[in-house]
Design a protein around this motif. Structure first.
Motif, PDB file in Angstrom:
ATOM      1  N   PRO A  19      -2.952   4.057  30.782  1.00  0.00           N
ATOM      2  CA  PRO A  19      -1.737   3.951  29.723  1.00  0.00           C
ATOM      3  C   PRO A  19      -1.224   2.192  29.500  1.00  0.00           C
ATOM      4  O   PRO A  19      -0.234   2.168  28.825  1.00  0.00           O
ATOM      5  CB  PRO A  19      -0.840   4.509  31.387  1.00  0.00           C
ATOM      6  CG  PRO A  19      -2.150   5.616  32.061  1.00  0.00           C
ATOM      7  CD  PRO A  19      -3.232   4.423  31.559  1.00  0.00           C
ATOM      8  N   SER A  20      -1.599   1.783  30.433  1.00  0.00           N
ATOM      9  CA  SER A  20      -1.371  -0.255  29.747  1.00  0.00           C
ATOM     10  C   SER A  20      -1.751  -0.458  28.950  1.00  0.00           C
ATOM     11  O   SER A  20      -0.886  -1.598  27.914  1.00  0.00           O
ATOM     12  CB  SER A  20      -1.902  -0.856  31.185  1.00  0.00           C
ATOM     13  OG  SER A  20      -2.510  -1.188  31.260  1.00  0.00           O
ATOM     14  N   GLU A  21      -2.421   0.026  28.162  1.00  0.00           N
ATOM     15  CA  GLU A  21      -2.983   0.131  26.316  1.00  0.00           C
ATOM     16  C   GLU A  21      -1.440   0.038  25.684  1.00  0.00           C
ATOM     17  O   GLU A  21      -1.330  -0.784  24.830  1.00  0.00           O
ATOM     18  CB  GLU A  21      -3.971   0.393  26.799  1.00  0.00           C
ATOM     19  CG  GLU A  21      -5.710   0.324  26.999  1.00  0.00           C
ATOM     20  CD  GLU A  21      -6.436   1.210  26.806  1.00  0.00           C
ATOM     21  OE1 GLU A  21      -7.553   0.836  26.841  1.00  0.00           O
ATOM     22  OE2 GLU A  21      -6.614   2.320  26.029  1.00  0.00           O
ATOM     23  N   LEU A  22      -1.204   1.336  26.017  1.00  0.00           N
ATOM     24  CA  LEU A  22      -0.052   0.740  25.299  1.00  0.00           C
ATOM     25  C   LEU A  22       1.245   0.207  25.096  1.00  0.00           C
ATOM     26  O   LEU A  22       2.168  -0.351  23.802  1.00  0.00           O
ATOM     27  CB  LEU A  22       1.262   2.177  25.682  1.00  0.00           C
ATOM     28  CG  LEU A  22       1.045   3.598  25.714  1.00  0.00           C
ATOM     29  CD1 LEU A  22       1.055   4.523  26.059  1.00  0.00           C
ATOM     30  CD2 LEU A  22       0.222   4.006  24.638  1.00  0.00           C
ATOM     31  N   ASP A  23       1.279  -0.589  26.008  1.00  0.00           N
ATOM     32  CA  ASP A  23       1.932  -2.735  26.101  1.00  0.00           C
ATOM     33  C   ASP A  23       1.318  -3.128  24.653  1.00  0.00           C
ATOM     34  O   ASP A  23       2.515  -3.658  23.942  1.00  0.00           O
ATOM     35  CB  ASP A  23       2.595  -2.867  27.438  1.00  0.00           C
ATOM     36  CG  ASP A  23       2.669  -2.259  28.220  1.00  0.00           C
ATOM     37  OD1 ASP A  23       3.173  -1.131  27.623  1.00  0.00           O
ATOM     38  OD2 ASP A  23       2.262  -1.844  29.731  1.00  0.00           O
ATOM     39  N   ASP A  24       0.640  -3.345  24.811  1.00  0.00           N
ATOM     40  CA  ASP A  24       0.250  -4.027  23.174  1.00  0.00           C
ATOM     41  C   ASP A  24       1.028  -3.294  22.114  1.00  0.00           C
ATOM     42  O   ASP A  24       0.046  -4.132  20.968  1.00  0.00           O
ATOM     43  CB  ASP A  24      -1.554  -4.196  23.728  1.00  0.00           C
ATOM     44  CG  ASP A  24      -2.091  -4.789  25.063  1.00  0.00           C
ATOM     45  OD1 ASP A  24      -1.405  -5.428  25.334  1.00  0.00           O
ATOM     46  OD2 ASP A  24      -3.054  -4.410  25.409  1.00  0.00           O
ATOM     47  N   LEU A  25       0.384  -2.234  21.483  1.00  0.00           N
ATOM     48  CA  LEU A  25       1.282  -1.673  20.419  1.00  0.00           C
ATOM     49  C   LEU A  25       2.693  -1.774  20.239  1.00  0.00           C
ATOM     50  O   LEU A  25       3.661  -2.614  20.735  1.00  0.00           O
ATOM     51  CB  LEU A  25       1.372  -0.734  20.902  1.00  0.00           C
ATOM     52  CG  LEU A  25      -0.866   0.291  21.330  1.00  0.00           C
ATOM     53  CD1 LEU A  25      -0.382   1.488  20.677  1.00  0.00           C
ATOM     54  CD2 LEU A  25      -1.153   0.196  20.193  1.00  0.00           C
TER      55      LEU A  25
END
Lengths: 125, 368
Positions: free
Chosen positions: A105-111
């Motif tokens: 879920p932390s990948e969402l922070d890069d968007l």
């Protein structure tokens, strides 16, 4: 719509618990023109962030759609098979492509958020 | 800038296209409208039901002048130009020594000269070809001329309100006319499968003429996107895809363009190959393909047999808006070319079943 996150490849993702709903942006559908076919991944497919997940075809050409995040596809939008025009009518709503179980879920922070994406597409014109 | 690094050229209607909300694409060195605000699907349907106005000014217009112009030009094309009556139009092609196609073109007998319309992507090569091979004739590129096409079932009614004698014109005939004082050459011809007209007009009058036509009820501007889907459904060849220097007119299903006299006499490049294929049948043929699913099979999609062996390739393919599904044209071995044959299309690695069907996909509605 609030809560959507965006990629530079013009996909959006909306988090719903441990799952993300993915589609292409309204800007993308406008650039593509009339959508006549969408090839969706099979449920169960594991995809990396940025990996090819789907194909969207307009009258003119076929374009690749990438997954904004890594994870496992858990459902696809079957309505697109008979009504690919939903992508034009409601790109960031009923024209969603697939649901993916979030691997990280932390990948969402890069968007990008909506404001950042709007600024990004303004820079493309 | 396009891929050649050149600034794209503009047709005389560029400003009008912009005003009409066109989306431009580079095409054969020109910035051309691929669609307007309606979008390709709506523009396609509009042309099939009403009348569409196309800017095809990028195409090459050339005159061949000389007392023996028809005979001289026959040295480069298999079409029967000596039998072409005054104010009649014929479809033919420049061939090479292998019988392959260098370009396809329309030839009008304009009485005092022959009037040629050639593809935009080939016009410079065609001019050099004509200048290098035609003896005893003048070759005149008409760079000052624009070309508009008005296509669709109401085209004749629209143009008939402006020019009295177009209503009685037959398909593939041509007249000199004046539209509200604008001098034109009008041909009843087109590239959509529908009835319609192609109007050659001086550059400086083209915008005025286009605006007058667009003011008529039921006339909408149509871009190159719909032009391509319309011609594909009509089973018409696109140079560079369905016709190339490696494809003969016989393989392409264009034997009907070659008269008995020209078959017998030859006298055009590649005549030996072409008459041989007329006699024995070509090894491969252009066919229509109807994919069973909804996935479009585009240019270069491999055609495979029941064993998964590649036997041919899609030359043009996409979505047919009037058909309501994918359509394609492909070159396949004669053994697979029979209507009803089942073949496969390898799209992104997956084989999709398809059937060989007769062309066109949508019946022609010419004013014969």
């Amino acid at each position: 719509m609030s809560g959507l996150k965006y990629t530079q490849e013009h996909e959006w993702i909306l988090r719903d618990g441990n799952v993300g709903v993915v589609g292409i942006t309204d800007y993308a559908q406008g650039q593509l023109g009339d959508v006549v076919y969408v090839e969706l991944p099979s449920a169960g497919t594991e995809i990396e962030a940025g990996g090819q997940a789907a194909i969207v075809e307009s009258v003119k050409a076929a374009s690749e759609v990438y997954s904004p995040v890594s994870g496992k596809v858990v459902a696809v939008n079957d309505d697109l098979a008979d009504n690919p025009g939903l992508v034009n009518e409601s790109a960031e709503g009923d024209g969603w492509f697939f649901r993916i179980e979030l691997g990280d879920p932390s990948e969402l922070d890069d968007l990008m958020d909506k404001a950042a994406y709007d600024a990004f597409i303004a820079g493309l014109k | 800038m396009d891929s050649s690094g050149q600034t794209p050229k503009r047709t005389p209607l560029y400003a009008l296209h912009e005003e009409l909300g066109a989306k431009f694409v580079p095409f054969a060195g020109y910035a051309m409208p691929v669609q307007y605000r309606q979008g390709i699907l709506a523009e396609h349907r509009h042309t099939r039901t009403q009348a569409g106005l196309f800017d095809v000014s990028h195409m090459g217009q050339v005159v061949v002048v000389g007392v023996n112009a028809a005979r001289a030009l026959e040295a480069l094309v298999p079409g029967d130009l000596q039998a072409l009556a005054v104010n009649h139009v014929r479809y033919t092609m420049f061939t090479n020594d292998r019988g392959g196609v260098l370009d396809d073109l329309m030839v009008t007998n304009a009485e005092e000269h022959l009037f040629l319309v050639v593809n935009a992507s080939r016009k410079n090569e065609d001019l050099a070809h004509l200048e290098g091979h035609i003896r005893g004739c003048g070759i005149g590129p008409r760079r000052e001329l624009a070309l508009l096409a008005l296509q669709g079932p109401t085209a004749a009614a629209v143009l008939g309100r402006m020019v009295r004698n177009v209503a009685t014109m037959k398909f593939m005939t041509s007249i000199i006319a004046s539209i509200d004082g604008i001098a034109c050459r009008i041909s009843r011809s087109g590239y959509t499968g529908e009835d319609g007209f192609e109007i050659s007009v001086r550059d400086e009058r083209a915008e005025d003429l286009a605006r007058r036509l667009l003011k008529e009820p039921g006339v909408a501007p149509i871009g190159l996107g719909a032009r391509d889907s319309l011609r594909l459904e009509a089973g018409l060849c696109l140079y560079g895809q369905d016709l190339t220097p490696d494809i003969t007119p016989i393989e392409a299903g264009l034997a009907w363009t070659i008269s008995k006299r020209r078959r017998g006499e030859g006298g055009f490049p590649g005549a030996t190959v072409i008459t041989g294929q007329l006699r024995d049948g070509p090894a491969r043929r252009r066919v229509g393909l109807k994919p069973e699913g909804r996935a479009p099979a585009r240019e270069h999609t491999p055609v495979v047999d029941a064993n998964g062996q590649m036997v041919g390739e899609v030359s043009s393919g996409g979505f047919g808006p009037t058909v309501g599904g994918p359509v394609a044209m492909a070159y396949v071995p004669a053994s697979h070319a029979k209507v009803g044959s089942h073949i496969g299309l390898s799209i992104r690695g997956a084989v999709h079943p398809a059937s060989v069907v007769s062309l066109p996909f949508v019946p022609h509605r010419y004013a014969k």
